[in-house]
Design a protein around this motif. Structure first.
Motif, PDB file in Angstrom:
ATOM      1  N   SER A 222       7.082 -22.917  12.395  1.00  0.00           N
ATOM      2  CA  SER A 222       6.109 -21.893  12.336  1.00  0.00           C
ATOM      3  C   SER A 222       4.557 -22.800  12.502  1.00  0.00           C
ATOM      4  O   SER A 222       4.377 -23.751  12.019  1.00  0.00           O
ATOM      5  N   ASP A 223       3.583 -22.161  13.390  1.00  0.00           N
ATOM      6  CA  ASP A 223       2.277 -22.768  13.401  1.00  0.00           C
ATOM      7  C   ASP A 223       1.407 -22.083  12.491  1.00  0.00           C
ATOM      8  O   ASP A 223       1.985 -20.935  11.980  1.00  0.00           O
ATOM      9  N   ARG A 224       0.532 -22.237  12.257  1.00  0.00           N
ATOM     10  CA  ARG A 224      -0.640 -21.828  11.052  1.00  0.00           C
ATOM     11  C   ARG A 224      -0.778 -20.171  11.504  1.00  0.00           C
ATOM     12  O   ARG A 224      -0.867 -19.213  10.588  1.00  0.00           O
ATOM     13  N   SER A 225      -1.137 -19.844  12.797  1.00  0.00           N
ATOM     14  CA  SER A 225      -1.157 -18.705  13.194  1.00  0.00           C
ATOM     15  C   SER A 225      -0.182 -17.675  12.957  1.00  0.00           C
ATOM     16  O   SER A 225      -0.405 -16.683  12.349  1.00  0.00           O
ATOM     17  N   GLU A 226       1.136 -18.097  13.338  1.00  0.00           N
ATOM     18  CA  GLU A 226       2.409 -17.572  13.040  1.00  0.00           C
ATOM     19  C   GLU A 226       2.549 -17.213  11.529  1.00  0.00           C
ATOM     20  O   GLU A 226       2.843 -16.175  11.023  1.00  0.00           O
ATOM     21  N   ALA A 227       2.322 -18.293  10.626  1.00  0.00           N
ATOM     22  CA  ALA A 227       2.194 -18.133   9.437  1.00  0.00           C
ATOM     23  C   ALA A 227       1.266 -16.867   8.894  1.00  0.00           C
ATOM     24  O   ALA A 227       1.905 -16.180   7.924  1.00  0.00           O
ATOM     25  N   PHE A 228       0.256 -16.764   9.405  1.00  0.00           N
ATOM     26  CA  PHE A 228      -0.803 -15.829   8.798  1.00  0.00           C
ATOM     27  C   PHE A 228      -0.194 -14.423   9.114  1.00  0.00           C
ATOM     28  O   PHE A 228      -0.451 -13.480   8.447  1.00  0.00           O
ATOM     29  N   LEU A 229       0.570 -14.204  10.180  1.00  0.00           N
ATOM     30  CA  LEU A 229       1.003 -13.025  10.869  1.00  0.00           C
ATOM     31  C   LEU A 229       2.337 -12.494  10.073  1.00  0.00           C
ATOM     32  O   LEU A 229       2.525 -11.457   9.811  1.00  0.00           O
ATOM     33  N   THR A 230       3.257 -13.625   9.840  1.00  0.00           N
ATOM     34  CA  THR A 230       4.310 -13.265   9.575  1.00  0.00           C
ATOM     35  C   THR A 230       5.066 -13.863   8.277  1.00  0.00           C
ATOM     36  O   THR A 230       5.999 -13.275   7.654  1.00  0.00           O
ATOM     37  N   ASP A 231       4.500 -14.670   7.491  1.00  0.00           N
ATOM     38  CA  ASP A 231       4.740 -14.910   6.049  1.00  0.00           C
ATOM     39  C   ASP A 231       4.624 -13.703   5.104  1.00  0.00           C
ATOM     40  O   ASP A 231       3.533 -12.959   5.461  1.00  0.00           O
ATOM     41  N   ALA A 232       5.426 -13.725   4.339  1.00  0.00           N
ATOM     42  CA  ALA A 232       5.450 -12.494   3.444  1.00  0.00           C
ATOM     43  C   ALA A 232       3.822 -12.509   2.577  1.00  0.00           C
ATOM     44  O   ALA A 232       3.558 -13.710   2.045  1.00  0.00           O
ATOM     45  N   HIS A 233       3.110 -11.505   2.681  1.00  0.00           N
ATOM     46  CA  HIS A 233       1.864 -11.693   2.051  1.00  0.00           C
ATOM     47  C   HIS A 233       1.839 -11.190   0.389  1.00  0.00           C
ATOM     48  O   HIS A 233       2.870 -10.707   0.090  1.00  0.00           O
ATOM     49  N   GLY A 234       0.935 -11.285  -0.396  1.00  0.00           N
ATOM     50  CA  GLY A 234       0.873 -10.999  -1.610  1.00  0.00           C
ATOM     51  C   GLY A 234       0.080  -9.852  -2.103  1.00  0.00           C
ATOM     52  O   GLY A 234      -1.246  -9.451  -1.432  1.00  0.00           O
ATOM     53  N   ARG A 235       0.111  -9.363  -3.277  1.00  0.00           N
ATOM     54  CA  ARG A 235      -0.690  -8.520  -4.235  1.00  0.00           C
ATOM     55  C   ARG A 235      -0.664  -7.112  -3.286  1.00  0.00           C
ATOM     56  O   ARG A 235       0.345  -6.490  -3.247  1.00  0.00           O
ATOM     57  N   ASP A 236      -1.926  -6.761  -2.935  1.00  0.00           N
ATOM     58  CA  ASP A 236      -2.199  -5.545  -1.905  1.00  0.00           C
ATOM     59  C   ASP A 236      -1.668  -4.168  -2.879  1.00  0.00           C
ATOM     60  O   ASP A 236      -0.862  -3.632  -2.653  1.00  0.00           O
ATOM     61  N   GLN A 237      -2.441  -3.997  -3.930  1.00  0.00           N
ATOM     62  CA  GLN A 237      -2.144  -2.761  -4.784  1.00  0.00           C
ATOM     63  C   GLN A 237      -3.452  -2.052  -5.252  1.00  0.00           C
ATOM     64  O   GLN A 237      -4.544  -2.566  -5.160  1.00  0.00           O
ATOM     65  N   ILE A 238      -3.515  -0.707  -5.291  1.00  0.00           N
ATOM     66  CA  ILE A 238      -4.596   0.123  -5.787  1.00  0.00           C
ATOM     67  C   ILE A 238      -4.289   0.639  -7.049  1.00  0.00           C
ATOM     68  O   ILE A 238      -3.311   1.329  -7.080  1.00  0.00           O
ATOM     69  N   ASN A 239      -5.075   0.673  -8.154  1.00  0.00           N
ATOM     70  CA  ASN A 239      -4.645   1.063  -9.454  1.00  0.00           C
ATOM     71  C   ASN A 239      -5.691   1.893 -10.052  1.00  0.00           C
ATOM     72  O   ASN A 239      -7.014   1.719  -9.811  1.00  0.00           O
ATOM     73  N   HIS A 240      -5.438   2.714 -10.665  1.00  0.00           N
ATOM     74  CA  HIS A 240      -6.280   3.779 -11.379  1.00  0.00           C
ATOM     75  C   HIS A 240      -5.769   3.730 -12.954  1.00  0.00           C
ATOM     76  O   HIS A 240      -4.448   3.995 -13.132  1.00  0.00           O
ATOM     77  N   ALA A 241      -6.552   3.142 -13.945  1.00  0.00           N
ATOM     78  CA  ALA A 241      -6.066   3.064 -15.218  1.00  0.00           C
ATOM     79  C   ALA A 241      -7.131   3.769 -16.175  1.00  0.00           C
ATOM     80  O   ALA A 241      -8.130   3.871 -16.049  1.00  0.00           O
ATOM     81  N   GLU A 242      -6.419   4.297 -17.264  1.00  0.00           N
ATOM     82  CA  GLU A 242      -7.148   4.846 -18.370  1.00  0.00           C
ATOM     83  C   GLU A 242      -6.788   4.506 -19.731  1.00  0.00           C
ATOM     84  O   GLU A 242      -5.492   4.270 -19.864  1.00  0.00           O
ATOM     85  N   LEU A 243      -7.558   4.253 -20.486  1.00  0.00           N
ATOM     86  CA  LEU A 243      -7.233   3.579 -21.935  1.00  0.00           C
ATOM     87  C   LEU A 243      -7.766   4.603 -22.989  1.00  0.00           C
ATOM     88  O   LEU A 243      -9.015   4.777 -23.157  1.00  0.00           O
ATOM     89  N   ALA A 244      -6.995   5.119 -23.972  1.00  0.00           N
ATOM     90  CA  ALA A 244      -7.370   5.835 -25.044  1.00  0.00           C
ATOM     91  C   ALA A 244      -7.643   5.029 -26.221  1.00  0.00           C
ATOM     92  O   ALA A 244      -6.799   4.329 -26.584  1.00  0.00           O
ATOM     93  N   MET A 245      -8.650   5.330 -26.864  1.00  0.00           N
ATOM     94  CA  MET A 245      -8.998   4.493 -28.254  1.00  0.00           C
ATOM     95  C   MET A 245      -9.483   5.619 -29.387  1.00  0.00           C
ATOM     96  O   MET A 245      -9.869   6.671 -29.088  1.00  0.00           O
ATOM     97  N   ASP A 246      -9.167   5.099 -30.503  1.00  0.00           N
ATOM     98  CA  ASP A 246      -9.682   5.896 -31.784  1.00  0.00           C
ATOM     99  C   ASP A 246     -11.137   5.582 -31.937  1.00  0.00           C
ATOM    100  O   ASP A 246     -11.835   4.697 -31.194  1.00  0.00           O
ATOM    101  N   LYS A 247     -11.444   5.930 -32.919  1.00  0.00           N
ATOM    102  CA  LYS A 247     -13.204   5.957 -33.263  1.00  0.00           C
ATOM    103  C   LYS A 247     -13.460   4.309 -33.620  1.00  0.00           C
ATOM    104  O   LYS A 247     -14.562   3.809 -33.485  1.00  0.00           O
TER     105      LYS A 247
END
Length: 794
Positions: free
Chosen positions: A286-311
Motif C-alpha cells: 500500500s502507498d499512503r494514499s491507499e492507506a487513508f482510503l482503505t485501512d480500517a478507521h477508528g472511533r466515529d460515534q455520536i453519543n447522548h448521555a444523561e447522568l442522574a444525581m441526588d442532592k
C-alpha cells in the motif's frame, strides 16, 4: 509468580530493548523487504465513487499492456467473502445484518477505494500503468455518508437488507431501574458527544505477498498483521477454503499497528488467491494514499448521555444512546467495539447503581470502522469524563471531589457493575491523589494568573478512567458474541546447552515482546537474558495463538509463558532429584539452581538441561527425554487497568491555538515487567490521545462521499512540538486472576488522555463563557467558540 529476583535483567528492570539494534541499523525485515523468486507485483484498481453500480469492466486493452501477467475482477472471483468475527443481536433477539464482503466487488461499489480489479504485472509500475487502461462503466447512485442522517427514513441505502442502514439495535442494562432513578433525581446533567473518525496511520503501510508452491499445493502469505494465526483461520476456512495444513501465514517485523492490522483485509486474500491463479508470487504494498482510503478507521460515534444525581452529587443512574458507524461493510471485530468493548465499561471507576445503554450500528458509504488503540474504551471514557466534568460545573461541586465521592471503594472489590463486567481489583483514590500531587493541582491558580498576565488562558483538566484489557476469556467473549476463543499459547524449548527459545502466539509490532518475554523467562529460570530468544509471527513455527490487541500480550500471552515455564521447572525438579538422589518434594529451585533443602547438594539449570538431552543418568522409566513444554492460557476474566490523567494547557485567545504545557499520567497497570518499555507505551498512547483531542479528524464530503482528508496535507498528525514532556507514575494493584498480576499498558495513554485535554481546554475557556467544544479542538474551532461566546455575552 515471584516479584522478581532483583537482577539487572529480571522482572522490574528497565532492560534496553533487544530488538532495537536491528531496527535502528536498518536491519529489520518488514513485509516489503521480502522478495520471492519469480515475484510479480499487484496494483488494485479502486472505485472513485462512494456508491455506484458496476455496469461493465473492459480490460482487453490493459491485458495487452507491457508486463501484464493477469487482470482479475469480481467476475473471476469464485471464493467466499471476508467474515466478521463477532455477532451482535438486536434488542428483539434478531441477529445483526451481515452483508457479503467480497475481496473484489462483483456488481456494486460502496465506498471510495473499494476494490474493483487486481492487475498483476512484472513490475509495480507496469501494473499501475495497465490499470489506467481499464475502462470501468459506473452508474452512480446516491451515497449516504452522514452518520447522523443515515438511519433516517428516506436516506440512501447502503444495503437493501439493512433497513434504515441499521446493522443492529442493541441494548444493555436495566431500563426500568434507570427510569426510576431519573424520576427521583435532584439533578440531571445531559451531554451530546461526537467522537470523530480517526485514521490509524501506522509508520509501516500494509503489505502482503501471496506465494504458491505447485509441487506441494501449499500457500504462503507474508503480511503486516498483528495476529497471523487468526488471519490463517479466517482466510483459510472462510474465504479461500484452504486447509490449514496447506496455508502458512508469516507476519515478520511490523512497523506499528494500533489495532488497524488486526483485521483480515481483502488484499491478503487477493494476493494469496491470485498466486494460485498465476502460479507465481504476487506482492502488493500500500502507498499512503491507499492507506487513508482503505485501512480500517477508528472511533466515529455520536453519543447522548444523561447522568442522574441526588442532592449531594451521588450518581444514581446513567442513560446513554449511541450511534456507531460501521462503514460500508462489517470489519472483523467492528460490531463488538461500540457494544461489549464500550457500553460494558460505562460504569467506569464510579459506583453508579443503574445504567442503561442503547447502541445502534449504522452502515454508511465510507471505509470500514473497527478497533483503533483502545477500541471502544476511549469513546466511553471520553463520554463519562466529559459528562462528570459538566455535572461538577452545573452542581457547583469541586471537579475532584465529585469524582472522589463516586469512586468505587477500595474494599468493594470484586465489584459487580450494572453492565455485565466484574472488576477484580483497583484503587482509584491512590492514583487520583498521586496525579494531583505530581501535577501540582493545588498551584494552578497562580499559574493561571501568570498566563493571564501574558494575555493567555490557562486551564487544567482531569480524567479518571478504567478499561478492560487482556481480551481473552473464551467463556466470557463467547457469551458476548465472539466467534472464536481468544486464549493464548506459550511454548518453551530448552536446548541442551541451557539456552531457551520461547514461542508465543502473540505478535510484537513495537511493544518490545522480545525483551519483556525474555525478562520473564530469564527471571523465572535464572538464566542470562541473552540466552533467551523469542519467536513469533510464523504459523509454521509457533503453536496456535490469537495475536496482539486489547493490551493482552503480557496478561494473557505472558501468563501462558509462565504456565509453560512452570511445567519446565516441574519436570526439571524430577531430573534434578534423580541426579542428587533426593526426593522431588525436597528439591527447591531458585536463581537457576536446584538444591536439596537443608543440604549443600545443588545442580544448576544447565546441567539439568544437558541431562534431559543426554540421558545417560536419567529417570528414563519415569520421564521422556527432552525439555520442552507448551501451555494454553484462557483467563476467567478481563483485566482492568485504571488511573488518573491530568493535562495543563495554555490557549491564545487571539488565534485559538492550544499548547499542551504539562501532562501527568498515573496508571495502575498491575505488575510491571519493564518500566522503561511501559513508560514508552504510555507516552505513545498519550501522544495519540492528544492527536485526537486537538488535531486529527477524518472528513468525507457528504454529497459525493469523497475523503477530504486523504493525505498529511489535510489530516493533521501530532508532531514533536505538539507533545509536552509527559510525567508518568504508577500505583500497582495486582490482577487477582492471572499468575503475573499484570493488567496491560498498551492502550491506557490513548484512553485517559483525550478527556483530560478537552477538559483542560474548557477550563481555560470557562471565563469567556465557552461551555462545550468538539474534538479536535483545532485553532479555528477554538477561535470560533470564543467568538460565539463573546457575541452571546453582548
Amino acid at each position: 509468580m515471584p516479584e522478581g529476583t532483583g537482577s539487572a535483567t529480571g522482572i522490574g528492570a528497565s532492560v534496553k530493548r533487544k530488538e532495537d539494534f536491528r531496527f535502528l541499523t536498518g536491519r529489520g525485515t518488514y513485509t516489503d523487504d521480502i522478495n520471492r523468486p519469480g515475484q510479480t507485483y499487484a496494483y488494485i484498481l479502486r472505485s472513485p465513487h462512494a456508491s455506484a453500480d458496476i455496469v461493465k469492466i473492459d480490460s482487453a486493452k490493459a491485458a495487452k499492456a507491457p508486463g501484464v501477467v493477469a487482470i482479475l475482477t469480481g467476475a473471476d472471483y469464485d471464493k467466499g467473502g471476508l467474515p466478521c468475527g463477532w455477532q451482535i443481536h438486536s434488542k428483539d433477539g434478531s441477529p445483526m445484518i451481515e452483508p457479503p464482503h467480497f475481496p473484489l466487488c462483483k456488481d456494486k461499489v460502496r465506498h471510495v477505494g473499494d476494490q474493483v480489479a487486481l492487475i498483476i504485472a512484472e513490475t509495480y509500475a507496469q501494473a499501475r500503468d495497465a490499470a489506467e487502461l481499464i475502462d470501468v462503466s459506473y452508474k452512480e447512485t446516491k451515497p449516504i455518508v452522514s452518520l447522523a442522517d443515515a438511519d433516517k427514513p428516506g436516506a440512501a441505502q447502503v444495503w437493501p437488507e439493512a433497513k434504515n442502514n441499521t446493522c443492529f439495535d442493541w441494548h444493555i442494562g436495566d431500563k426500568a431501574a434507570v427510569d426510576a432513578a431519573f424520576a427521583k433525581a435532584a439533578h440531571v446533567t445531559k451531554i451530546d458527544i461526537v467522537n470523530q473518525r480517526l485514521i490509524p496511520n501506522a509508520m509501516e503501510p500494509r503489505a502482503a505477498i501471496g506465494d504458491f508452491d505447485r509441487a506441494t499445493g501449499e500457500f504462503t502469505l507474508y503480511t503486516t498483521s498483528q495476529n497471523p494465526h487468526v488471519i490463517r483461520l479466517l482466510m483459510g476456512a472462510f474465504v479461500l477454503q484452504i486447509p490449514e495444513s496447506k496455508l502458512r501465514v508469516v507476519a515478520p517485523d511490523v512497523g506499528g499497528g494500533f489495532g488497524s492490522k488486526i483485521f483480515h483485509y481483502a488484499e491478503e486474500a487477493l494476493v494469496t488467491w491470485a498466486a494460485g491463479k498465476v502460479e507465481r508470487p504476487v506482492k502488493w504494498t500500500s502507498d499512503r494514499s491507499e492507506a487513508f482510503l482503505t485501512d480500517a478507521h477508528g472511533r466515529d460515534q455520536i453519543n447522548h448521555a444523561e447522568l442522574a444525581m441526588d442532592k449531594d452529587g451521588k450518581f444514581l443512574a446513567l442513560r446513554v444512546n449511541t450511534k456507531a458507524n460501521m462503514g460500508a461493510y462489517l470489519s472483523t471485530f467492528a460490531p463488538c467495539v461500540p457494544t461489549y468493548l464500550s457500553a460494558t465499561l460505562l460504569a467506569g471507576v464510579y459506583s453508579t447503581p443503574a445504567i442503561y445503554a442503547e447502541v445502534k450500528a449504522i452502515f454508511t458509504n465510507t471505509a470500514v470502522v473497527d478497533a483503533y488503540r483502545g477500541a471502544g474504551r476511549p469513546e466511553t471514557t471520553y463520554l463519562l469524563e466529559r459528562l462528570v466534568e459538566k455535572a461538577a460545573r452545573e452542581t457547583g461541586i469541586d471537579r475532584v471531589e465529585i469524582r472522589r465521592k463516586n469512586f468505587i471503594p477500595v474494599d468493594a472489590f470484586p465489584y459487580q457493575t450494572p453492565v455485565a463486567l466484574q472488576y477484580d481489583s483497583g484503587d482509584y483514590f491512590s492514583t487520583l491523589d498521586m496525579a494531583l500531587k505530581t501535577a501540582d493541582w493545588a498551584g494552578i491558580d497562580k499559574r493561571k494568573a501568570d498566563s493571564k498576565a501574558k494575555g493567555k488562558l490557562r486551564g487544567i483538566g482531569i480524567s479518571t478512567y478504567l478499561e478492560a484489557c487482556g481480551i481473552a476469556p473464551s467463556a466470557v467473549v463467547g457469551s458476548l458474541g465472539a466467534r472464536a476463543g481468544l486464549y493464548e499459547t506459550g511454548q518453551i524449548r530448552v536446548h541442551p546447552t541451557g539456552s531457551v527459545t520461547v514461542f508465543t502466539g502473540t505478535h510484537s509490532h513495537g511493544q518490545g515482546h522480545e525483551t519483556t518475554f525474555a525478562q520473564l523467562v530469564s527471571d523465572g529460570l535464572g538464566i542470562p537474558i541473552e540466552n533467551v530468544e523469542v519467536s513469533h509471527g510464523d504459523t509454521n513455527k509457533i503453536p496456535f495463538g490469537m495475536g496482539t490487541y486489547g493490551s493482552r500480550s503480557l496478561a494473557v500471552g505472558g501468563s501462558a509463558i509462565v504456565k509453560a515455564m512452570d511445567k519446565i521447572i516441574t519436570k526439571s525438579k524430577r531430573i534434578a532429584a534423580h541426579l542428587m538422589e533426593a526426593s522431588v518434594a525436597d528439591v527447591e529451585f531458585k536463581n537457576g539452581v536446584f538444591t536439596v533443602v537443608g543440604t549443600d547438594k545443588s545442580v544448576p539449570f544447565g546441567t539439568v538441561a544437558l541431562t534431559a538431552y543426554v540421558p545417560h543418568n536419567y529417570p528414563i522409566t519415569e520421564l521422556e527425554p527432552g525439555l520442552e513444554e507448551t501451555a494454553f492460557y484462557d483467563p476467567l476474566n478481563f483485566t482492568f487497568p485504571g488511573g488518573c490523567h491530568i493535562c495543563e494547557v495554555e490557549v491564545d485567545p487571539d488565534t485559538g491555538t492550544v499548547e499542551v504545557l504539562k501532562f501527568t499520567a498515573v496508571d495502575d497497570i498491575g505488575r510491571v515487567i519493564n518500566p522503561m518499555i511501559a513508560e514508552g507505551q504510555i507516552h505513545g498512547g498519550v501522544a495519540q490521545g492528544i492527536g485526537q483531542a486537538l488535531l486529527e479528524a477524518a472528513a468525507y464530503d457528504e454529497e459525493s462521499g469523497q475523503l477530504l482528508t486523504g493525505s498529511y496535507m489535510d489530516y493533521t498528525m501530532p508532531r514533536a512540538d505538539n507533545i509536552p514532556n509527559i510525567t508518568v507514575g504508577n500505583h500497582v494493584t495486582l490482577c487477582t486472576h492471572n499468575p503475573l498480576g499484570a493488567k496491560g499498558v498498551g492502550e491506557v495513554g490513548a484512553i485517559g488522555s483525550p478527556p483530560a485535554v478537552i477538559n483542560a481546554v474548557l477550563d481555560a475557556l470557562l471565563p469567556l463563557g465557552v461551555k462545550d467544544i468538539t474534538m479536535p479542538a483545532s485553532p479555528h474551532r477554538v477561535w470560533q467558540a470564543i467568538q460565539t461566546a463573546k457575541k452571546a455575552a453582548e
